[in-house]
Design an enzyme around this catalytic site. Structure first.
Site, PDB file in Angstrom:
ATOM      1  N   THR A 106       0.827  -1.210   0.000  1.00 60.52           N
ATOM      2  CA  THR A 106       0.000   0.000   0.000  1.00 60.52           C
ATOM      3  C   THR A 106       0.860   1.257   0.000  1.00 60.52           C
ATOM      4  O   THR A 106       0.577   2.219  -0.728  1.00 60.52           O
ATOM      5  CB  THR A 106      -0.907   0.028   1.254  1.00 60.52           C
ATOM      6  OG1 THR A 106      -1.540  -1.236   1.394  1.00 60.52           O
ATOM      7  CG2 THR A 106      -1.952   1.106   1.151  1.00 60.52           C
ATOM      8  N   THR A 107       1.920   1.250   0.813  1.00 61.26           N
ATOM      9  CA  THR A 107       2.803   2.407   0.917  1.00 61.26           C
ATOM     10  C   THR A 107       3.478   2.713  -0.416  1.00 61.26           C
ATOM     11  O   THR A 107       3.836   3.854  -0.698  1.00 61.26           O
ATOM     12  CB  THR A 107       3.865   2.172   2.015  1.00 61.26           C
ATOM     13  OG1 THR A 107       3.187   1.823   3.227  1.00 61.26           O
ATOM     14  CG2 THR A 107       4.718   3.393   2.268  1.00 61.26           C
TER      15      THR A 107
ATOM     16  N   TYR B  75     -13.345  -4.202   0.259  1.00 62.94           N
ATOM     17  CA  TYR B  75     -14.552  -3.715  -0.423  1.00 62.94           C
ATOM     18  C   TYR B  75     -15.708  -4.707  -0.433  1.00 62.94           C
ATOM     19  O   TYR B  75     -16.818  -4.359  -0.038  1.00 62.94           O
ATOM     20  CB  TYR B  75     -14.245  -3.243  -1.860  1.00 62.94           C
ATOM     21  CG  TYR B  75     -15.417  -2.549  -2.515  1.00 62.94           C
ATOM     22  CD1 TYR B  75     -15.835  -1.299  -2.064  1.00 62.94           C
ATOM     23  CD2 TYR B  75     -16.128  -3.156  -3.553  1.00 62.94           C
ATOM     24  CE1 TYR B  75     -16.931  -0.664  -2.646  1.00 62.94           C
ATOM     25  CE2 TYR B  75     -17.212  -2.528  -4.134  1.00 62.94           C
ATOM     26  CZ  TYR B  75     -17.612  -1.284  -3.675  1.00 62.94           C
ATOM     27  OH  TYR B  75     -18.693  -0.660  -4.237  1.00 62.94           O
TER      28      TYR B  75
ATOM     29  N   TYR C 142      -2.110 -10.422   5.563  1.00 64.85           N
ATOM     30  CA  TYR C 142      -2.096  -8.999   5.926  1.00 64.85           C
ATOM     31  C   TYR C 142      -3.497  -8.596   6.358  1.00 64.85           C
ATOM     32  O   TYR C 142      -4.425  -8.596   5.556  1.00 64.85           O
ATOM     33  CB  TYR C 142      -1.615  -8.177   4.734  1.00 64.85           C
ATOM     34  CG  TYR C 142      -1.483  -6.686   4.964  1.00 64.85           C
ATOM     35  CD1 TYR C 142      -1.528  -6.124   6.241  1.00 64.85           C
ATOM     36  CD2 TYR C 142      -1.289  -5.826   3.892  1.00 64.85           C
ATOM     37  CE1 TYR C 142      -1.387  -4.755   6.433  1.00 64.85           C
ATOM     38  CE2 TYR C 142      -1.148  -4.459   4.072  1.00 64.85           C
ATOM     39  CZ  TYR C 142      -1.208  -3.928   5.334  1.00 64.85           C
ATOM     40  OH  TYR C 142      -1.077  -2.577   5.516  1.00 64.85           O
TER      41      TYR C 142
ATOM     42  N   ARG D  47      -8.350  -0.427   6.056  1.00 63.45           N
ATOM     43  CA  ARG D  47      -8.388  -0.338   4.598  1.00 63.45           C
ATOM     44  C   ARG D  47      -9.355  -1.339   3.969  1.00 63.45           C
ATOM     45  O   ARG D  47      -9.875  -1.093   2.883  1.00 63.45           O
ATOM     46  CB  ARG D  47      -6.985  -0.559   4.017  1.00 63.45           C
ATOM     47  CG  ARG D  47      -6.028   0.599   4.291  1.00 63.45           C
ATOM     48  CD  ARG D  47      -4.748   0.444   3.479  1.00 63.45           C
ATOM     49  NE  ARG D  47      -3.801   1.519   3.745  1.00 63.45           N
ATOM     50  CZ  ARG D  47      -3.811   2.703   3.148  1.00 63.45           C
ATOM     51  NH1 ARG D  47      -4.731   2.982   2.248  1.00 63.45           N
ATOM     52  NH2 ARG D  47      -2.885   3.610   3.448  1.00 63.45           N
TER      53      ARG D  47
ATOM     54  N   ILE E  81       6.518  -4.648  10.015  1.00 68.69           N
ATOM     55  CA  ILE E  81       6.662  -4.117   8.656  1.00 68.69           C
ATOM     56  C   ILE E  81       6.256  -2.670   8.773  1.00 68.69           C
ATOM     57  O   ILE E  81       5.088  -2.355   9.002  1.00 68.69           O
ATOM     58  CB  ILE E  81       5.822  -4.887   7.629  1.00 68.69           C
ATOM     59  CG1 ILE E  81       6.366  -6.315   7.487  1.00 68.69           C
ATOM     60  CG2 ILE E  81       5.843  -4.167   6.272  1.00 68.69           C
ATOM     61  CD1 ILE E  81       5.548  -7.220   6.582  1.00 68.69           C
TER      62      ILE E  81
END
Length: 291
Positions: A46-47, A109, A135, A140, A205
């Site tokens: 994502t980063t 989603y 993860y 998110r 992380i």
């Protein structure tokens, strides 16, 4: 998976003023991690703004990171999504030569049930040629992976770890307690990374570790060694900047900090926008006062 114990960093993808990938800056960032005590690198998470990179850009980013790293640190690649069939196909067809593990995010989603999350990762496990780091990031994905689901998934031989980013220390401790001894519970939340590691976790992380590499990786080493006072001393020294970099979203905050360190620009891709002047000034003030 001893190579996943310690501090991993979720790499940003630097952009230049024209909005294209800044490969020299990316190489600088990789070298900075290697030279300042980071244990492994996470690519296209994502980063790294992976959702706004084209397939060609992703290939080029991987190439630059692998070239710059030159085998010095283990590499983890992000491969996940909310269409199980697409993720499975990518795992079967992607060139993941040179990577040590896959970081795969829980589906976002479409909000699957716990059984749906289990079945998704069962399919991922069966398709993956590499060890898998689950993860969990409810902020998110809109759904939380329960402790029970993680314990079920830990039974798969190639599901070796979880990046746990629910921000819930009690949940993290239960994952540590109920999963097998060799299953790694890795913090995905910089603010509680020290506490999770001291509670038996395998490290972090990190986002902030990308900028404060030496101190953050030292903090995790202290925690892994059981040096409680030393680890918390470093934690509290950095706590305010951890809050700051997430105020206006990730990676806008960390890129602003990296810009102050002259490692890359603060450019991000829409729908993300750069950190505002107030946050920029506060980050700069923090760095000037930091010793």
């Amino acid at each position: 998976m001893q190579e996943l114990i310690g501090t991993g960093v979720a790499l940003v993808t630097p952009f230049n003023a024209q909005g294209t990938v800044d490969h020299p800056a990316l190489a600088r960032i990789v070298n900075y991690q290697v030279e300042n005590g980071i244990d492994y690198l996470v690519v296209l998470g994502t980063t790294g703004e992976s959702v706004t990179l084209s397939k060609q850009e992703k290939k080029e980013v991987i190439h630059t990171i692998q070239q710059a790293n030159d085998g010095r640190l283990p590499l983890v690649i992000g491969i996940g999504g909310n269409d199980t069939a697409v993720v499975v196909n990518e795992l079967k067809t992607a060139d993941i030569t040179g990577f040590d593990a896959i970081l795969s995010v829980s589906p976002s989603y479409n909000k699957p049930t716990q059984e749906g999350i289990y079945q998704h990762f069962k399919a991922v496990s069966e398709a993956s040629p590499l060890p898998i780091i689950l993860y969990n990031v409810p902020g998110r994905t809109s759904s939380n992976m329960s402790v029970e689901t993680v314990v079920r998934l830990a039974a798969f031989e190639n599901v070796v770890a979880i990046k746990e980013a629910a921000g819930d220390l009690v949940q993290a401790m239960k994952m540590i307690q109920y999963t097998p001894k060799d299953f790694l519970v890795i913090s995905g939340d910089d603010m509680i990374a020290n506490a999770m590691t001291l509670a038996g976790g395998a490290g972090v992380i990190s986002v902030i570790g990308q900028a404060m590499s030496q101190d953050f990786s030292d903090m995790i080493r202290y925690a892994l060694n059981g040096d409680v006072d030393e680890s918390y001393e470093v934690h509290y020294k950095m706590a305010s900047v951890i809050d700051m970099i997430f105020e206006q979203g990730n990676p806008a905050g960390i890129k602003a900090l990296l810009q102050h360190l002259e490692l890359c620009s603060d450019e991000v891709r829409l729908p993300l926008v750069k950190a505002d002047a107030d946050l920029q000034n506060r980050l700069n003030t923090f760095l000037k006062q930091y010793e």
